[in-house]
Design an enzyme around this catalytic site. Structure first.
Site, PDB file in Angstrom:
ATOM      1  N   CYS A  89      -1.356   8.854   3.116  1.00  0.00           N
ATOM      2  CA  CYS A  89      -1.007   8.682   1.889  1.00  0.00           C
ATOM      3  C   CYS A  89      -2.574   9.050   0.825  1.00  0.00           C
ATOM      4  O   CYS A  89      -2.669   9.297  -0.069  1.00  0.00           O
ATOM      5  CB  CYS A  89      -0.914   7.209   1.546  1.00  0.00           C
ATOM      6  SG  CYS A  89      -2.108   5.933   2.147  1.00  0.00           S
ATOM      7  N   GLU A 115       0.960  -1.095  -0.147  1.00  0.00           N
ATOM      8  CA  GLU A 115      -0.164  -0.025  -0.032  1.00  0.00           C
ATOM      9  C   GLU A 115       0.841   1.192   0.042  1.00  0.00           C
ATOM     10  O   GLU A 115       1.637   1.213   0.915  1.00  0.00           O
ATOM     11  CB  GLU A 115      -0.914  -0.095   1.103  1.00  0.00           C
ATOM     12  CG  GLU A 115      -2.135   0.623   1.053  1.00  0.00           C
ATOM     13  CD  GLU A 115      -2.217   2.124   1.566  1.00  0.00           C
ATOM     14  OE1 GLU A 115      -1.667   3.026   0.854  1.00  0.00           O
ATOM     15  OE2 GLU A 115      -2.204   2.228   2.844  1.00  0.00           O
TER      16      GLU A 115
HETATM   17  C1  UN1 Z   1      -1.522   5.838   4.858  1.00  0.00           C
HETATM   18  O1  UN1 Z   1      -1.578   6.969   4.964  1.00  0.00           O
HETATM   19  O2  UN1 Z   1      -0.507   5.218   4.906  1.00  0.00           O
HETATM   20  O3  UN1 Z   1      -8.152   6.388   4.541  1.00  0.00           O
HETATM   21  C2  UN1 Z   1      -2.755   5.009   4.485  1.00  0.00           C
HETATM   22  C3  UN1 Z   1      -7.116   6.958   5.443  1.00  0.00           C
HETATM   23  C4  UN1 Z   1      -6.120   6.139   5.871  1.00  0.00           C
HETATM   24  C5  UN1 Z   1      -4.883   6.043   5.026  1.00  0.00           C
HETATM   25  C6  UN1 Z   1      -3.771   4.955   5.417  1.00  0.00           C
HETATM   26  N1  UN1 Z   1      -6.726   4.500   5.786  1.00  0.00           N
HETATM   27  O4  UN1 Z   1      -6.881   7.935   5.431  1.00  0.00           O
END
Ligand code: UN1
Length: 510
Positions: free
Chosen positions: A299, A265
């Site tokens: 992210c 991810e």
């Molecule tokens: C990350 O920032 O590494 O929806 C992933 C969201 C979180 C993001 C996680 N699940 O903002």
């Protein structure tokens, strides 16, 4: 059955919170000591962590590998029960976890609370999914005189590599998924948030997960990463972090004789598209939250907002007004909206980006930093106007929002430009015209699409999270299929006619 005591866990945890080290086979080992500094106030030392060397890494892999056969055949009810226990313990110890996460990770109290909440949700969700998927073999259709079924087993030792921006949720979520599917784990936390991660491991152990089944290897990624990734005992890797690191992991896994799966991810170049029908106040609220919450260090965060020429000036004015309302400062104060960025390197990169942008873009606004801030890595939320998405070559991981103006008749081109970045994580749409929202949804190559709302904070089991292209491999975390990728599938076909027609294994405990 191992019982756990909530009070005991609290007492033990508070003793552990300011020092951590490798946890192998249930024992805390020594290593080279590092001081962890609070990003919001560099004169505050949060604690120390002992980082692993090569011997400890080898020990962790050996322990996890030897523990695999027993854990693989531990029945799934027991694995699920441990994870549900862990959820209770995480919830019960949230004050301690939040305080560590705020002081070590620079996250605001609200973010840290949400981080605990999400970790709890991951444990409960994966426990429930494991029971649905793995408890009984799945009967499949077949001709008369034949039984067919599908059953799942753990792959082996799973290496879980997690980031500092969700030190509780992502760290625990990867581990919970790997364990639920019947793998043993070697968990490598982010360097900056090793204390928070260690506290989570301690709770997972107290919940009943045996020490040899979950091993913890804090350390410097560039040193111990290759030792872990090149080891033939690794049967799978779960990784959340940058696209660049995911590429490097892939290259190292490619050296194995076995085909080792990577669940990654990674980053995003996330956009929000508003059209002229967008509700302006709703759009501004959602854009500000999506771009600046968690100091933009998600992210999923919004990086580029596309505004139609007709309404852009008005919306920019409202955005600046909303940015002036943000409270920047100590993440340990409940009212703070924006805390520091994680470290000096992150701060330098953001400053360098703004300087580079000054040459050929307009800095529309920077929120003033309060004068009394302590010596920490604070970066002011910033609004920058650029001509096109092509001016952004890489993900900018912090509280910077870029604006691009577009003509309504070039909407298709806007979507093509977003797709052309190669990333495909989150996308926001603000429109009150169904046909426009539908068109964007169908054309956009992104994993998570949000219409007329903010685009961060995906809820486990409700909004399965994960991207495509440069943003990740899938399957989605917190989604119904995530656990399957952590498991191997076995199809069994029995010729029941040949041995008298009653050889069904389906109702036996396999
Ligand atoms: C990350 O920032 O590494 O929806 C992933 C969201 C979180 C993001 C996680 N699940 O903002």
């Amino acid at each position: 059955e191992q019982l756990y005591s909530l009070q005991k866990s609290l007492d033990e945890l508070s003793g552990l919170s300011h020092h951590a080290g490798p946890l192998i086979n249930g024992k805390c080992l020594s290593g080279s000591e590092r001081v962890i500094v609070n990003p919001a106030n560099h004169s505050h030392k949060v604690g120390t962590v002992a980082f692993c060397g090569a011997d400890t890494v080898a020990d962790a892999l050996d322990t996890a590998s030897k523990a695999f056969d027993a854990w693989r055949s531990t029945n799934v009810q027991k694995r699920a029960r441990y994870l549900n226990n862990a959820a209770d313990l995480l919830e019960y110890n949230r004050t301690e976890l939040v305080s560590l996460c705020v002081s070590e990770g620079g996250r605001t109290i609200k973010d840290a609370l949400a981080d605990v909440r999400e970790a709890v949700d991951f444990c409960r969700y994966y426990a429930a999914r494991a029971l649905e998927l793995f408890d009984r073999p799945m009967a499949l259709p077949g001709p008369c005189g034949e039984d067919n079924f599908l059953t799942y087993y753990g792959r082996g030792v799973f290496l879980c590599i997690s980031p500092w921006n969700f030190p509780i949720a992502i760290f625990t979520g990867q581990i919970a998924a790997a364990l639920a599917a019947g793998n043993t784990v070697v968990a490598k936390p982010a360097e900056a948030t090793s204390l928070t991660a260690a506290a989570c491991v301690k709770l997972l152990h107290q919940a009943g997960i045996p020490g040899p089944v979950l091993n913890f290897v804090p350390g410097i990624g560039s040193e111990i990463g290759p030792l872990l990734l090149r080891d033939p005992r690794i049967a799978g890797v779960a990784f959340t972090g940058s696209t660049e690191t995911a590429r490097s992991i892939n290259r190292q896994l490619a050296e194995h004789a076995d085909i080792v799966p990577l669940i990654a991810e990674t980053g995003g170049q996330n956009a929000m598209i508003a059209d002229t029908s967008a509700h302006k106040e709703q759009l501004v609220l959602d854009a500000v939250q999506s771009a600046f919450n968690s100091a933009g260090q998600r992210c999923s965060a919004l990086r580029v907002l596309f505004l139609p020429h007709e309404t852009a000036d008005k919306i920019i004015e409202l955005l600046i007004g909303a940015m002036q309302q943000l409270t920047i400062g100590d993440p340990g104060h409940y009212a703070t909206d924006i805390g520091p960025v994680i470290d000096r390197k992150a701060l330098d990169k953001l400053n360098a980006h703004v300087e580079a942008m000054r040459q050929h873009a307009g800095i529309l606004f920077q929120s003033p930093l309060p004068p009394e801030l302590p010596d920490g890595t604070y970066f002011p939320p910033t609004l920058i106007e650029i001509d096109s998405l092509a001016q952004l070559t890489e993900e900018v991981f912090g509280p910077i929002l870029h604006i691009v103006r577009y003509s309504s008749n070039t909407l298709e081109q806007v979507i093509d430009d977003i797709n052309a970045t190669g990333y495909g994580l989150t996308l926001g749409i603000h429109s009150r015209i169904n046909a426009t929202a539908r068109k964007i949804q169908q054309q956009a190559k992104v994993g998570n699409l949000y219409i007329n709302r903010n685009m961060i904070g995906a809820t486990v089991g409700v909004q399965p999270f994960g991207g495509m292209g440069l943003s990740g491999t899938g399957p989605k975390a917190g989604g119904p299929d995530y656990l399957k990728r952590f498991a191997v599938e076995q199809t069994v076909t029995i010729n029941t006619a040949a041995i008298g027609g009653n050889a069904s294994l389906l109702n036996q405990d396999l």
